[in-house]
Design a protein around this motif. Structure first.
Motif, PDB file in Angstrom:
ATOM      1  N   MET A   1       0.947  -1.314   0.205  1.00 36.33           N
ATOM      2  CA  MET A   1      -0.036  -0.164   0.114  1.00 36.33           C
ATOM      3  C   MET A   1       0.867   1.498   0.208  1.00 36.33           C
ATOM      4  O   MET A   1       1.449   1.797   1.004  1.00 36.33           O
ATOM      5  CB  MET A   1      -1.073   0.038   1.119  1.00 36.33           C
ATOM      6  CG  MET A   1      -2.198   1.489   1.162  1.00 36.33           C
ATOM      7  SD  MET A   1      -3.115   1.037   1.301  1.00 36.33           S
ATOM      8  CE  MET A   1      -4.236   2.785   2.439  1.00 36.33           C
ATOM      9  N   PRO A   2       0.695   2.093  -0.838  1.00 31.13           N
ATOM     10  CA  PRO A   2       1.614   3.357  -1.303  1.00 31.13           C
ATOM     11  C   PRO A   2       0.677   3.961  -0.406  1.00 31.13           C
ATOM     12  O   PRO A   2      -0.025   4.634  -0.429  1.00 31.13           O
ATOM     13  CB  PRO A   2       1.409   3.899  -2.503  1.00 31.13           C
ATOM     14  CG  PRO A   2       1.139   2.318  -3.225  1.00 31.13           C
ATOM     15  CD  PRO A   2       0.879   1.857  -2.109  1.00 31.13           C
ATOM     16  N   ILE A   3       1.632   4.854   0.595  1.00 26.67           N
ATOM     17  CA  ILE A   3       0.880   5.944   1.767  1.00 26.67           C
ATOM     18  C   ILE A   3       1.870   6.890   0.750  1.00 26.67           C
ATOM     19  O   ILE A   3       2.781   7.243   0.923  1.00 26.67           O
ATOM     20  CB  ILE A   3       1.156   5.317   3.307  1.00 26.67           C
ATOM     21  CG1 ILE A   3       0.927   4.168   3.301  1.00 26.67           C
ATOM     22  CG2 ILE A   3       0.868   6.688   4.125  1.00 26.67           C
ATOM     23  CD1 ILE A   3      -0.333   4.004   3.934  1.00 26.67           C
TER      24      ILE A   3
ATOM     25  N   MET B   1       5.352  13.819  -0.260  1.00 23.30           N
ATOM     26  CA  MET B   1       4.711  12.547   0.218  1.00 23.30           C
ATOM     27  C   MET B   1       4.541  11.723  -0.195  1.00 23.30           C
ATOM     28  O   MET B   1       4.196  10.653  -0.443  1.00 23.30           O
ATOM     29  CB  MET B   1       4.009  13.573   1.763  1.00 23.30           C
ATOM     30  CG  MET B   1       2.978  11.903   2.361  1.00 23.30           C
ATOM     31  SD  MET B   1       4.940  11.107   3.829  1.00 23.30           S
ATOM     32  CE  MET B   1       4.055   9.689   3.598  1.00 23.30           C
ATOM     33  N   MET B   2       3.647  12.694  -1.410  1.00 21.50           N
ATOM     34  CA  MET B   2       2.799  11.406  -2.677  1.00 21.50           C
ATOM     35  C   MET B   2       4.302  10.953  -3.450  1.00 21.50           C
ATOM     36  O   MET B   2       3.813   9.733  -3.596  1.00 21.50           O
ATOM     37  CB  MET B   2       2.157  12.680  -3.406  1.00 21.50           C
ATOM     38  CG  MET B   2       1.924  11.538  -4.734  1.00 21.50           C
ATOM     39  SD  MET B   2       0.553  10.767  -5.380  1.00 21.50           S
ATOM     40  CE  MET B   2      -0.770  11.749  -4.645  1.00 21.50           C
ATOM     41  N   GLN B   3       5.322  11.576  -3.380  1.00 25.24           N
ATOM     42  CA  GLN B   3       6.751  11.362  -4.361  1.00 25.24           C
ATOM     43  C   GLN B   3       7.278  10.331  -3.345  1.00 25.24           C
ATOM     44  O   GLN B   3       7.894   9.545  -3.811  1.00 25.24           O
ATOM     45  CB  GLN B   3       7.009  11.907  -4.036  1.00 25.24           C
ATOM     46  CG  GLN B   3       8.293  12.286  -5.422  1.00 25.24           C
ATOM     47  CD  GLN B   3       9.338  13.192  -6.116  1.00 25.24           C
ATOM     48  OE1 GLN B   3       9.978  14.297  -5.619  1.00 25.24           O
ATOM     49  NE2 GLN B   3       9.813  12.998  -7.278  1.00 25.24           N
TER      50      GLN B   3
ATOM     51  N   ASN C   1      -6.816   4.978  -6.919  1.00 25.55           N
ATOM     52  CA  ASN C   1      -6.160   6.180  -7.600  1.00 25.55           C
ATOM     53  C   ASN C   1      -4.868   5.282  -8.368  1.00 25.55           C
ATOM     54  O   ASN C   1      -4.027   5.473  -7.881  1.00 25.55           O
ATOM     55  CB  ASN C   1      -5.130   6.772  -6.344  1.00 25.55           C
ATOM     56  CG  ASN C   1      -4.652   8.425  -6.754  1.00 25.55           C
ATOM     57  OD1 ASN C   1      -4.105   8.257  -7.557  1.00 25.55           O
ATOM     58  ND2 ASN C   1      -3.969   8.781  -5.622  1.00 25.55           N
ATOM     59  N   PRO C   2      -5.660   5.678  -9.347  1.00 28.93           N
ATOM     60  CA  PRO C   2      -4.626   5.221 -10.468  1.00 28.93           C
ATOM     61  C   PRO C   2      -3.049   5.510 -11.304  1.00 28.93           C
ATOM     62  O   PRO C   2      -2.201   4.793 -11.253  1.00 28.93           O
ATOM     63  CB  PRO C   2      -5.763   5.547 -11.887  1.00 28.93           C
ATOM     64  CG  PRO C   2      -6.308   5.841 -11.729  1.00 28.93           C
ATOM     65  CD  PRO C   2      -6.747   6.112 -10.044  1.00 28.93           C
ATOM     66  N   LYS C   3      -3.223   7.014 -11.121  1.00 31.32           N
ATOM     67  CA  LYS C   3      -2.063   7.817 -10.876  1.00 31.32           C
ATOM     68  C   LYS C   3      -1.274   6.895 -10.440  1.00 31.32           C
ATOM     69  O   LYS C   3       0.367   7.244 -10.200  1.00 31.32           O
ATOM     70  CB  LYS C   3      -1.714   9.186 -10.564  1.00 31.32           C
ATOM     71  CG  LYS C   3      -1.271  10.003 -10.947  1.00 31.32           C
ATOM     72  CD  LYS C   3      -1.862  11.913 -10.768  1.00 31.32           C
ATOM     73  CE  LYS C   3      -1.486  11.604  -9.215  1.00 31.32           C
ATOM     74  NZ  LYS C   3      -1.129  13.276  -8.306  1.00 31.32           N
ATOM     75  N   VAL C   4      -1.227   7.153  -9.030  1.00 30.72           N
ATOM     76  CA  VAL C   4      -0.292   6.044  -7.972  1.00 30.72           C
ATOM     77  C   VAL C   4       0.838   4.683  -8.612  1.00 30.72           C
ATOM     78  O   VAL C   4       1.695   5.077  -8.503  1.00 30.72           O
ATOM     79  CB  VAL C   4      -1.256   6.058  -5.912  1.00 30.72           C
ATOM     80  CG1 VAL C   4       0.009   5.109  -5.876  1.00 30.72           C
ATOM     81  CG2 VAL C   4      -0.925   7.464  -5.623  1.00 30.72           C
ATOM     82  N   VAL C   5      -0.499   4.118  -8.774  1.00 32.34           N
ATOM     83  CA  VAL C   5       0.105   2.777  -9.978  1.00 32.34           C
ATOM     84  C   VAL C   5       0.933   2.977 -10.520  1.00 32.34           C
ATOM     85  O   VAL C   5       1.809   2.410 -10.890  1.00 32.34           O
ATOM     86  CB  VAL C   5      -0.937   1.773  -9.983  1.00 32.34           C
ATOM     87  CG1 VAL C   5      -1.371   0.297 -10.463  1.00 32.34           C
ATOM     88  CG2 VAL C   5      -1.664   1.176  -8.532  1.00 32.34           C
ATOM     89  N   THR C   6       0.152   3.224 -11.434  1.00 34.43           N
ATOM     90  CA  THR C   6       1.024   4.332 -13.231  1.00 34.43           C
ATOM     91  C   THR C   6       2.126   5.073 -12.885  1.00 34.43           C
ATOM     92  O   THR C   6       3.680   4.517 -13.559  1.00 34.43           O
ATOM     93  CB  THR C   6       0.272   4.765 -13.945  1.00 34.43           C
ATOM     94  OG1 THR C   6      -1.074   4.463 -13.780  1.00 34.43           O
ATOM     95  CG2 THR C   6       0.582   5.570 -14.791  1.00 34.43           C
ATOM     96  N   LYS C   7       2.730   5.412 -11.911  1.00 32.22           N
ATOM     97  CA  LYS C   7       3.997   5.749 -11.215  1.00 32.22           C
ATOM     98  C   LYS C   7       4.903   4.729 -10.485  1.00 32.22           C
ATOM     99  O   LYS C   7       6.322   4.699 -11.450  1.00 32.22           O
ATOM    100  CB  LYS C   7       3.720   7.262  -9.825  1.00 32.22           C
ATOM    101  CG  LYS C   7       3.508   8.115 -10.385  1.00 32.22           C
ATOM    102  CD  LYS C   7       4.303   9.075 -11.620  1.00 32.22           C
ATOM    103  CE  LYS C   7       4.683  10.024 -11.181  1.00 32.22           C
ATOM    104  NZ  LYS C   7       5.441  11.140 -12.180  1.00 32.22           N
ATOM    105  N   ILE C   8       4.477   3.890 -10.475  1.00 30.27           N
ATOM    106  CA  ILE C   8       5.028   3.009  -9.525  1.00 30.27           C
ATOM    107  C   ILE C   8       5.807   1.938 -10.908  1.00 30.27           C
ATOM    108  O   ILE C   8       6.769   1.539 -10.421  1.00 30.27           O
ATOM    109  CB  ILE C   8       4.179   1.948  -8.458  1.00 30.27           C
ATOM    110  CG1 ILE C   8       3.970   2.443  -6.827  1.00 30.27           C
ATOM    111  CG2 ILE C   8       4.854   0.943  -7.972  1.00 30.27           C
ATOM    112  CD1 ILE C   8       3.235   2.202  -6.009  1.00 30.27           C
TER     113      ILE C   8
END
Length: 176
Positions: free
Chosen positions: A92-94, A129-131, A159-166
């Motif tokens: 889980m990306p916090i 914090m997001m980064q 939050n697909p943006k977070v998964v896309t970045k990962i």
């Protein structure tokens, strides 16, 4: 298949048994590397997990964790108990201080000092914090892959943006 009433299934294994009897389904279930919040002893937790798996579970997905050593220890313990189904680690990306607080309340997970340092330094700066949260989750996944884990579940929290970045961060890693 009859639908459950409020008092029909008291334990997950009962639901697994009912699903297994009603057709050919692939059944996944939850597991808790740090122990289920309702179980006082990890030995009981693994005993109940084995009962659930023996009832017909095909694979397990873990509750979120933030220290991979917790997962590695858990895998060792469940294999020793005879649980051999695939286990997908739940990462889980916090990405915010509020999300971290809520996650801790729900799961009782332990945050390592390394992660708490990130939160202390960047928790008041949403973009940072997001980064940093994405970087932490990416590093966790790289360690899992380097240690032979091949299937990973990312809790996206819509939050697909977070998964896309990962996935962008892992673009070359996952090719190996």
């Amino acid at each position: 298949m009859t639908f459950p009433t409020e008092d029909r299934y008291h334990y997950a294994y009962e639901l697994v048994e009912a699903i297994r009897k009603s057709g050919e389904f692939c059944i996944g279930a939850a597991c808790y590397p740090e122990g289920h919040v309702e179980n006082e002893h990890k030995v009981d937790d693994i005993k109940y997990l084995k009962q659930k798996v023996d009832s017909g579970v095909d694979f397990l997905t873990t509750q979120m964790f933030f220290d991979n050593h917790i997962l590695y220890n858990f895998l060792y313990r469940i294999r020793e108990a005879g649980i051999t189904v695939p286990v997908l680690p739940g990462i889980m990306p916090i990405t915010s201080a509020a999300q971290m607080k809520r996650s801790q309340e729900l799961s009782g997970t332990v945050f390592p000092k390394k992660f708490l340092s990130i939160l202390d330094r960047f928790g008041d700066c949403p973009e940072a914090m997001m980064q940093a949260g994405i970087a932490y989750a990416t590093n966790q996944i790289i360690d899992l892959l380097a240690n032979g884990v091949r299937n990973i579940h990312i809790y996206s929290m819509n939050n697909p943006k977070v998964v896309t970045k990962i996935m962008e961060n892992l673009s070359e890693v996952i090719k190996c």
